[in-house]
Design an enzyme around this catalytic site. Structure first.
Site, PDB file in Angstrom:
ATOM      1  N   THR A  25       4.720  -3.137   5.077  1.00  0.00           N
ATOM      2  CA  THR A  25       5.702  -2.063   5.193  1.00  0.00           C
ATOM      3  C   THR A  25       5.728  -1.394   6.553  1.00  0.00           C
ATOM      4  O   THR A  25       6.787  -0.966   7.013  1.00  0.00           O
ATOM      5  CB  THR A  25       5.457  -0.986   4.111  1.00  0.00           C
ATOM      6  OG1 THR A  25       4.058  -0.648   4.077  1.00  0.00           O
ATOM      7  CG2 THR A  25       5.868  -1.505   2.749  1.00  0.00           C
ATOM      8  N   THR A  43       0.858  -1.183   0.000  1.00  0.00           N
ATOM      9  CA  THR A  43       0.000   0.000   0.000  1.00  0.00           C
ATOM     10  C   THR A  43       0.898   1.237   0.000  1.00  0.00           C
ATOM     11  O   THR A  43       2.121   1.124  -0.125  1.00  0.00           O
ATOM     12  CB  THR A  43      -0.907   0.045   1.254  1.00  0.00           C
ATOM     13  OG1 THR A  43      -0.096   0.299   2.414  1.00  0.00           O
ATOM     14  CG2 THR A  43      -1.661  -1.267   1.435  1.00  0.00           C
ATOM     15  N   ARG A  44       0.299   2.414   0.169  1.00  0.00           N
ATOM     16  CA  ARG A  44       1.090   3.637   0.298  1.00  0.00           C
ATOM     17  C   ARG A  44       1.422   3.950   1.747  1.00  0.00           C
ATOM     18  O   ARG A  44       1.906   5.047   2.062  1.00  0.00           O
ATOM     19  CB  ARG A  44       0.338   4.819  -0.338  1.00  0.00           C
ATOM     20  CG  ARG A  44       0.392   4.790  -1.869  1.00  0.00           C
ATOM     21  CD  ARG A  44      -0.496   5.815  -2.544  1.00  0.00           C
ATOM     22  NE  ARG A  44      -0.539   7.097  -1.889  1.00  0.00           N
ATOM     23  CZ  ARG A  44      -1.581   7.584  -1.217  1.00  0.00           C
ATOM     24  NH1 ARG A  44      -2.695   6.871  -1.110  1.00  0.00           N
ATOM     25  NH2 ARG A  44      -1.535   8.762  -0.672  1.00  0.00           N
ATOM     26  N   LYS A  45       1.216   2.996   2.636  1.00  0.00           N
ATOM     27  CA  LYS A  45       1.608   3.160   4.038  1.00  0.00           C
ATOM     28  C   LYS A  45       3.099   2.824   4.172  1.00  0.00           C
ATOM     29  O   LYS A  45       3.500   1.809   4.726  1.00  0.00           O
ATOM     30  CB  LYS A  45       0.759   2.267   4.934  1.00  0.00           C
ATOM     31  CG  LYS A  45      -0.711   2.658   4.954  1.00  0.00           C
ATOM     32  CD  LYS A  45      -1.531   1.735   5.834  1.00  0.00           C
ATOM     33  CE  LYS A  45      -3.002   2.131   5.826  1.00  0.00           C
ATOM     34  NZ  LYS A  45      -3.841   1.216   6.632  1.00  0.00           N
ATOM     35  N   THR A  46       3.898   3.743   3.642  1.00  0.00           N
ATOM     36  CA  THR A  46       5.335   3.542   3.572  1.00  0.00           C
ATOM     37  C   THR A  46       6.061   4.626   4.356  1.00  0.00           C
ATOM     38  O   THR A  46       5.465   5.621   4.777  1.00  0.00           O
ATOM     39  CB  THR A  46       5.801   3.581   2.106  1.00  0.00           C
ATOM     40  OG1 THR A  46       5.362   4.812   1.512  1.00  0.00           O
ATOM     41  CG2 THR A  46       5.229   2.413   1.325  1.00  0.00           C
TER      42      THR A  46
END
Length: 275
Positions: free
Chosen positions: A260, A127-130
């Site tokens: 992540t 996901t964009r949970k980086t």
């Protein structure tokens, strides 16, 4: 050119640790050394693709490393390089970098294996949970582990989420407005949290439907109705412990921020030898 972009990122990270100088290692000037990086865990190696050209750029020599994607175990040597005592200056950056990326690759690989035992064609996605400033590397590690990186940024695909719908007010009208203007190269995915909204999104022309924070038993009726007609993705609270339950529903994609934001870094150590 691409490798240089990654090397530049690593130089920025090194600057954080070194500027204005390594006030300890400077007293070892002139001493030749060999750095030997060993794994103290078991998992999937990721990061040497970037570390090796980085070390080469810094002037280290006789650089040899295991290939990303390799299975590593305790006491396995994954990287050797030679130079001056500056081996110690880059030590922590290299260990942190390899540890973080290998941890992501390892947990991704675990989830892929578990999910595909019951759903051979399912994709495990990030996901964009980086980590801000580190996304390119984290997405790469997902791929090394056998996963799908998903969107790198907001321009990769149209993802109409609940807040977009809340502001616009109507799923169907918003989908039609987007489809009339966005490039044909971009898929249109719609986030839903109920059977009714999934059907509405499909009928309005969505290319993919994201089933957000839904339980496996809530997902099954949607899969039974829409499987093969539209890409079905599930997201929200997916971990290694419950990924099999979601895979059993028959969805096409399972995305997980856990990969992540909650994966444990693998442990690596560096030993030095005077040469």
């Amino acid at each position: 050119m691409i490798e240089w972009i990654y090397v530049k990122r690593l130089l920025d990270y090194l600057e954080e640790d070194v500027m204005p100088e390594d006030i300890t290692t400077k007293f070892l000037e002139g001493i030749k050394a060999r750095g030997v990086v060993k794994c103290k865990d078991s998992g999937i190696l990721a990061g040497n693709r970037f570390v090796i050209p980085f070390l080469n750029y810094l002037g280290f020599s006789n650089i040899n490393g295991e290939k990303d994607g390799s299975e590593v175990n305790k006491n396995d040597v994954v990287l050797i390089f030679e130079g001056n005592a500056d081996v110690l200056t880059v030590e922590r950056l290299i260990l942190n970098f390899l540890g973080k990326l290998s941890g992501i690759a390892t947990i991704t690989n675990l989830m892929v294996k578990r999910a595909r035992e019951v759903n051979p064609n399912v994709r495990i996605s990030g996901t964009r949970k980086t980590t801000p400033g580190f996304r390119l590397f984290e997405k790469y590690a997902i791929e090394v582990g056998g996963g799908d990186p998903h969107r790198y940024n907001l321009s990769d695909a149209v993802l109409i989420k609940d807040n977009h719908i809340a502001l616009y007010g109507n799923i169907e009208e918003l989908i039609k407005r987007v489809k009339s203007s966005v490039s044909f190269t971009k898929i249109i995915e719609v986030e839903v949290s109920s059977y009714e909204d999934a059907i509405r999104a499909y009928k309005a022309g969505a290319d993919a439907i994201l089933l957000d924070n839904m339980k496996p038993y809530e997902i099954l009726p949607i899969v039974n109705e829409l499987k093969g007609k539209v890409i079905l993705e599930v997201s929200g609270g997916v971990t290694p412990d419950n990924v099999v339950d979601y895979a059993k529903t028959g969805v096409d994609v399972i995305s997980s921020g856990y990969i992540t934001h909650s994966s444990r870094s693998l442990d690596f150590s560096l030993d030095v030898e005077k040469i």
